[in-house]
Design a protein around this motif. Structure first.
Motif, PDB file in Angstrom:
ATOM      1  N   CYS A 120     -10.232  -4.481  -1.166  1.00  0.00           N
ATOM      2  CA  CYS A 120     -10.088  -3.054  -1.453  1.00  0.00           C
ATOM      3  C   CYS A 120      -8.667  -2.659  -1.073  1.00  0.00           C
ATOM      4  N   ILE A 121      -7.979  -1.968  -1.969  1.00  0.00           N
ATOM      5  CA  ILE A 121      -6.581  -1.603  -1.732  1.00  0.00           C
ATOM      6  C   ILE A 121      -6.478  -0.124  -1.383  1.00  0.00           C
ATOM      7  N   ILE A 122      -5.828   0.180  -0.267  1.00  0.00           N
ATOM      8  CA  ILE A 122      -5.536   1.551   0.133  1.00  0.00           C
ATOM      9  C   ILE A 122      -4.017   1.651   0.289  1.00  0.00           C
ATOM     10  N   LYS A 123      -3.385   2.213  -0.736  1.00  0.00           N
ATOM     11  CA  LYS A 123      -1.928   2.305  -0.786  1.00  0.00           C
ATOM     12  C   LYS A 123      -1.303   0.917  -0.618  1.00  0.00           C
ATOM     13  N   ASP A 124      -0.520   0.686   0.456  1.00  0.00           N
ATOM     14  CA  ASP A 124       0.118  -0.625   0.582  1.00  0.00           C
ATOM     15  C   ASP A 124      -0.627  -1.575   1.510  1.00  0.00           C
ATOM     16  N   LEU A 125      -1.874  -1.244   1.850  1.00  0.00           N
ATOM     17  CA  LEU A 125      -2.696  -2.118   2.678  1.00  0.00           C
ATOM     18  C   LEU A 125      -3.853  -2.687   1.869  1.00  0.00           C
ATOM     19  N   SER A 126      -4.146  -3.947   2.084  1.00  0.00           N
ATOM     20  CA  SER A 126      -5.317  -4.584   1.469  1.00  0.00           C
ATOM     21  C   SER A 126      -6.390  -4.762   2.528  1.00  0.00           C
ATOM     22  N   TYR A 142     -13.392  -6.088   9.480  1.00  0.00           N
ATOM     23  CA  TYR A 142     -12.308  -5.922   8.511  1.00  0.00           C
ATOM     24  C   TYR A 142     -11.117  -6.814   8.824  1.00  0.00           C
ATOM     25  N   ARG A 143     -10.537  -7.351   7.766  1.00  0.00           N
ATOM     26  CA  ARG A 143      -9.220  -7.958   7.821  1.00  0.00           C
ATOM     27  C   ARG A 143      -8.303  -7.079   6.990  1.00  0.00           C
ATOM     28  N   ILE A 144      -7.170  -6.701   7.548  1.00  0.00           N
ATOM     29  CA  ILE A 144      -6.226  -5.813   6.869  1.00  0.00           C
ATOM     30  C   ILE A 144      -4.907  -6.550   6.737  1.00  0.00           C
ATOM     31  N   LYS A 150      -1.326 -10.148   8.705  1.00  0.00           N
ATOM     32  CA  LYS A 150      -2.774  -9.978   8.705  1.00  0.00           C
ATOM     33  C   LYS A 150      -3.277  -9.558  10.090  1.00  0.00           C
ATOM     34  N   VAL A 151      -4.130  -8.536  10.074  1.00  0.00           N
ATOM     35  CA  VAL A 151      -4.782  -8.051  11.289  1.00  0.00           C
ATOM     36  C   VAL A 151      -6.294  -8.167  11.091  1.00  0.00           C
TER      37      VAL A 151
END
Length: 277
Positions: A120-126, A142-144, A150-151
């Motif tokens: 799922c993409i939220i602006k410049d974060l996946s 969640y992995r962001i 990667k967090v």
């Protein structure tokens, strides 16, 4: 932007606003995108925590929910009505939230349904949701990621498996549950059924199990580990810190517990900002 902070070359950052069985809220973001992972504290405490980071709720692009237990969503109703922030959660979690009268009315249009193992993409974060073993309707961790960084944020799981490990490989920063010390829990004041729930496969990770999981995830480029969701009654920050590090040192991995920075998220205060460069 955080006042006095120079963010040039910093890719992502994470900060625990509150952590523990009484309420969880984690900020993670880039220079242009700001997320809250769970809002299990009051709206006022969430707002105050963000102010310490130089942010406001109006800067938040999304609230990402792991599951519907109160210590992860108690501030959701107030914040969603006041600010109209999109809420990302699995269908099972959304359905469970809608049935909770204590939150009040939340507009259906704010809910964005996500699916485990689908990006799922939220602006410049996946955002990559992953399934977890917990006694909730449809829980995820969640992995962001952003620009190769990667967090991982994973709490509220009674056990892990190869799927868990595969989802969390090659992280730069890991926020990991270390909920309880088994002995403290066993001799503590909790009723028997609650002890069994916490110790079960759909409960919470002990310090030792967290250390075992961490041992399978370490790699040369990991920059930091944050231990979170500590039980007030059944753990101590110093105990969690030492137990996890000892477990890593005793494991078959080539690393020791001293090879990586390990932090413990504060229960009722904003923790230090962890920056990934």
């Amino acid at each position: 932007m955080i006042e006095g902070k120079e963010w040039v070359y910093i890719i992502m950052r994470l900060c625990s606003i509150a952590s523990g069985s009484s309420g969880n809220c984690v900020y993670v973001g880039s220079d242009t995108t700001h997320l809250l992972m769970d809002v299990g504290i009051s709206g006022k405490r969430t707002e105050a925590g963000l102010r310490e980071l130089g942010l406001q709720m109006t800067d938040i692009d999304a609230i990402c929910i792991t599951h519907e237990h109160a210590d992860h969503i108690s501030g959701l109703g107030v914040l969603s009505r006041k600010y109209g922030v999109p809420i990302y959660a699995t269908k099972g979690t959304v359905d469970a939230i809608k049935q909770m009268s204590s939150l009040g009315k939340i507009e259906d249009s704010l809910f964005q349904v996500i699916r485990p193992d689908e990006r799922c993409i939220i602006k410049d974060l996946s955002l990559y949701p992953m399934r977890t073993s917990h006694d909730a309707a449809d829980p995820v961790a969640y992995r962001i990621s952003h620009d190769g960084q990667k967090v991982g944020i994973i709490t509220d799981l009674g056990c892990y498996n190869d799927y868990t490990v595969e989802c969390l490989r090659n992280l730069d920063l890991l926020y990991l549950e270390a909920n309880h010390d088994v002995h403290m829990l066993q001799v503590g004041p909790y009723p028997y059924y609650l002890k069994q729930r916490i110790l079960g496969e759909r409960g919470h990770l002990s310090n030792e199990t967290a250390g075992k999981l961490l041992s399978r995830l370490l790699h040369d480029k990991m920059q930091a580990i944050v231990l979170g969701h500590l039980s007030k009654e059944n753990n101590l920050p110093e105990l969690a810190y030492e137990s996890v590090r000892v477990e890593v040192t005793m494991s078959d991995t080539k690393y020791s517990g001293n090879d990586f920075p390990v932090y413990v998220a504060k229960r009722s205060e904003v923790s230090d900002i962890i920056e990934i460069r």
